[in-house]
Enzyme design. Structure first.
Site, PDB file in Angstrom:
ATOM      1  N   ASP A  65       0.846  -1.188   0.000  1.00 51.31           N
ATOM      2  CA  ASP A  65       0.000   0.000   0.000  1.00 51.31           C
ATOM      3  C   ASP A  65       0.887   1.244   0.000  1.00 51.31           C
ATOM      4  O   ASP A  65       2.105   1.157   0.170  1.00 51.31           O
ATOM      5  CB  ASP A  65      -0.957   0.015   1.201  1.00 51.31           C
ATOM      6  CG  ASP A  65      -0.251  -0.338   2.503  1.00 51.31           C
ATOM      7  OD1 ASP A  65       0.911   0.082   2.665  1.00 51.31           O
ATOM      8  OD2 ASP A  65      -0.839  -1.029   3.345  1.00 51.31           O
ATOM      9  N   ASP A  67       1.360   5.137   1.643  1.00 52.29           N
ATOM     10  CA  ASP A  67       0.985   6.051   2.714  1.00 52.29           C
ATOM     11  C   ASP A  67       1.520   7.447   2.419  1.00 52.29           C
ATOM     12  O   ASP A  67       2.524   7.612   1.707  1.00 52.29           O
ATOM     13  CB  ASP A  67       1.541   5.571   4.063  1.00 52.29           C
ATOM     14  CG  ASP A  67       0.953   4.228   4.487  1.00 52.29           C
ATOM     15  OD1 ASP A  67      -0.189   3.945   4.085  1.00 52.29           O
ATOM     16  OD2 ASP A  67       1.633   3.471   5.193  1.00 52.29           O
ATOM     17  N   ASP A 143      11.042   4.296  13.630  1.00 56.88           N
ATOM     18  CA  ASP A 143      11.845   3.239  14.247  1.00 56.88           C
ATOM     19  C   ASP A 143      13.141   2.931  13.514  1.00 56.88           C
ATOM     20  O   ASP A 143      14.222   2.956  14.096  1.00 56.88           O
ATOM     21  CB  ASP A 143      11.004   1.967  14.416  1.00 56.88           C
ATOM     22  CG  ASP A 143      10.230   1.594  13.163  1.00 56.88           C
ATOM     23  OD1 ASP A 143      10.482   2.183  12.097  1.00 56.88           O
ATOM     24  OD2 ASP A 143       9.364   0.695  13.253  1.00 56.88           O
TER      25      ASP A 143
END
Length: 541
Positions: A65, A67, A143
């Protein structure tokens, strides 16, 4: 502030004249995601493609997907797109909807809440993550470096604030900043690092790997639904074998699924390799676009556990604690791996009908590599509530406390593991129940368990049959035997002629009551004994 022309839906996007070819070819970008970025820019906001889609495109992979990250706050995103809605109670995101069910997720630039503190606390676990920031702050709060890349669709260049392009070139998973701090902030990052390394074929940077091993025992401190969702993501990543190997290497399997870890260690390398071969077969299906259901994933993960000592009946509801009989055996106590009783009387018999005759030969091809039955594929289920990046729900204001992720530490039956996941990890009970029935059906499919009456059509019509057949297919691929039996069941599921498979009439059965209509099925008592033969109370004493 956005310009007054922000909501002019007919305005043409402005394009920046490029001097160099784009770092990512335009034809590999999702056109709807590009529309979202340019619409936000026309409204006066900063916006980029971000995260995994940029990472995968640079690696030559196809993103699952796309984002978008933007300087617009959630309510401003919603005001810009009429085809959008906000999700999340604490971590607010916007979903922009397109035809065909496509969703482009739009998040606001944020910064780490710890950046506002002069002195770091003893407990670094992030309990809120809703402090807005700019693009660089948003990149640095993420992260791993490979997940903090932005892509400017107009200029055709990657915006890298953290050295992610260098780590991608060296094929490394590397935390942003001190690995120990990052793992203490959110121990679920340990599972995410495993998934990225396995899925993308990367190595984990040595200091990051050492921090993962040091803090792996802290994973259960995180919200159990998040942990469960990460485990399921590992299984459906297309690299579940490598994921399980890394989980064992860093100690995560022992922390999160101690019954599975203990069983594999007791049974030795041969059993572990057979389990890994089943995951290999699962990965082969995922890589061609077949995403198994959650019940299939859980059944495959728990299939090595011994059956025959588990509780009978449905999975308990979340509010109930397991009965003492369901608790794990004492440390060191042997667990007998006996097969299911041939005449056990639970609802499986009612759902799956009764089986007593072997299926005939037939069918061509290699059934161990056939596509998964359509019913075994994962339905489009939204997991927004479980995916919210909140910390332990027990610490959330206004929410009912949840017990931490906790499973028995010794080898137990799959039913006990599933019941504990329902109780502590908010696993939907219907998924746990389907996984339980899928596992209970395996002896029927393999022919290990036989009954006096047999109806392959009735079995194949059961709602759990496609998932049970999918798990059986994976076990056949792992064990290297049972292909003929699998091929027979696939023929049944394909809707072929059953006439030669029908049982011969049982002349010993009592005739149908004259009052019963020809098309009405004869009712059977569950107890198997008529009322007239019940012993009197006096005779029982």
């Amino acid at each position: 502030m956005p310009h007054n022309s922000a909501h002019d839906a007919t305005a043409e996007p402005t394009h920046v004249e490029r001097k160099l070819p784009p770092e990512i070819p335009d034809d590999r970008l999702d056109p709807d995601a590009v529309k979202v970025v340019r619409r936000l820019r026309r409204a006066g906001f900063t916006a980029y493609l971000v995260g995994g889609c940029v990472r995968d495109l640079l690696l030559g992979m196809r993103p699952k997907d796309f984002d978008v990250a933007t300087s617009a706050h959630p309510n401003e995103v919603k005001a810009t797109f009429r085809n959008s809605r906000l999700i999340g109670r604490r971590f607010r995101l916007a979903h922009v909807f397109f035809r065909g069910g496509k969703i482009i997720e739009v998040s606001t630039f944020r910064k780490s809440p710890l950046d506002e503190l002069a002195d770091l606390p003893q407990d670094l676990l992030i309990r809120h993550d809703n402090v807005f920031g700019n693009a660089e702050e948003d990149a640095r709060r993420r992260d791993f470096t490979i997940n903090a890349l932005f892509y400017d669709v107009d200029e055709g260049r990657v915006v890298d604030h953290v050295g992610g392009k260098t780590d991608l070139a060296q094929r490394l998973v590397h935390t942003i900043g001190d690995p120990d701090v990052r793992m203490r902030e959110d121990p679920v990052r340990i599972l995410r690092a495993i998934r990225f390394a396995a899925k993308c074929g990367l190595r984990i940077e040595p200091d990051t790997l050492a921090a993962m091993r040091t803090h792996v025992a802290e994973i259960p401190r995180c919200a159990p639904p998040r942990v469960l969702e990460e485990v399921l993501k590992l299984l459906r990543s297309g690299a579940s074998r490598r994921s399980l190997e890394l989980m064992r290497d860093v100690g995560a399997l022992r922390v999160l699924l101690p019954p599975v870890a203990e069983h594999l260690e007791r049974r030795g390398p041969a059993e572990a390799e057979r389990h890994l071969r089943a995951l290999d077969a699962l990965d082969a299906h995922v890589r061609v676009g077949e995403i198994p259901s959650d019940a299939v994933l859980l059944a495959t993960l728990l299939a090595p556990l011994p059956r025959g000592k588990g509780p009978r009946g449905p999975i308990p509801r979340p509010g109930r604690r397991p009965e003492p009989a369901l608790q794990a055996p004492a440390a060191g106590e042997a667990v007998a791996e006996t097969p299911e009783p041939a005449e056990e009387s639970d609802e499986l018999d009612e759902e799956l009908s009764e089986i007593s005759r072997e299926l005939d030969e037939g069918g061509d091809g290699d059934p161990a590599h056939a596509p998964l039955p359509e019913g075994a594929l994962r339905a489009d289920e939204t997991h927004d509530e479980r995916l919210e990046p909140t910390v332990p729900a027990a610490l959330a204001v206004g929410s009912a406390p949840l017990e931490p992720w906790s499973l028995p530490q010794d080898v137990v039956a799959p039913e006990i593991v599933l019941a504990e996941m329902v109780r502590t990890a908010r696993l939907p009970r219907r998924i746990a129940e389907r996984a339980r029935l899928v596992l209970a059906a395996q002896p029927l499919l393999s022919g290990e368990r036989k009954k006096r009456r047999f109806s392959p059509q009735a079995f194949a019509r059961q709602s759990i049959f496609p998932e049970a057949l999918a798990v059986f297919e994976l076990s056949v691929a792992a064990a290297g035997r049972g292909a003929d039996q699998l091929q027979k069941w696939q023929s049944v599921f394909a809707g072929q002629d059953f006439s030669q498979l029908e049982p011969e009439p049982d002349h010993r059965r009592p005739s149908r009551s004259p009052s019963a209509s020809p098309g009405q099925p004869r009712r059977r008592r569950r107890g198997g004994r008529s009322r007239s033969h019940r012993p009197s109370p006096k005779s029982r004493t």
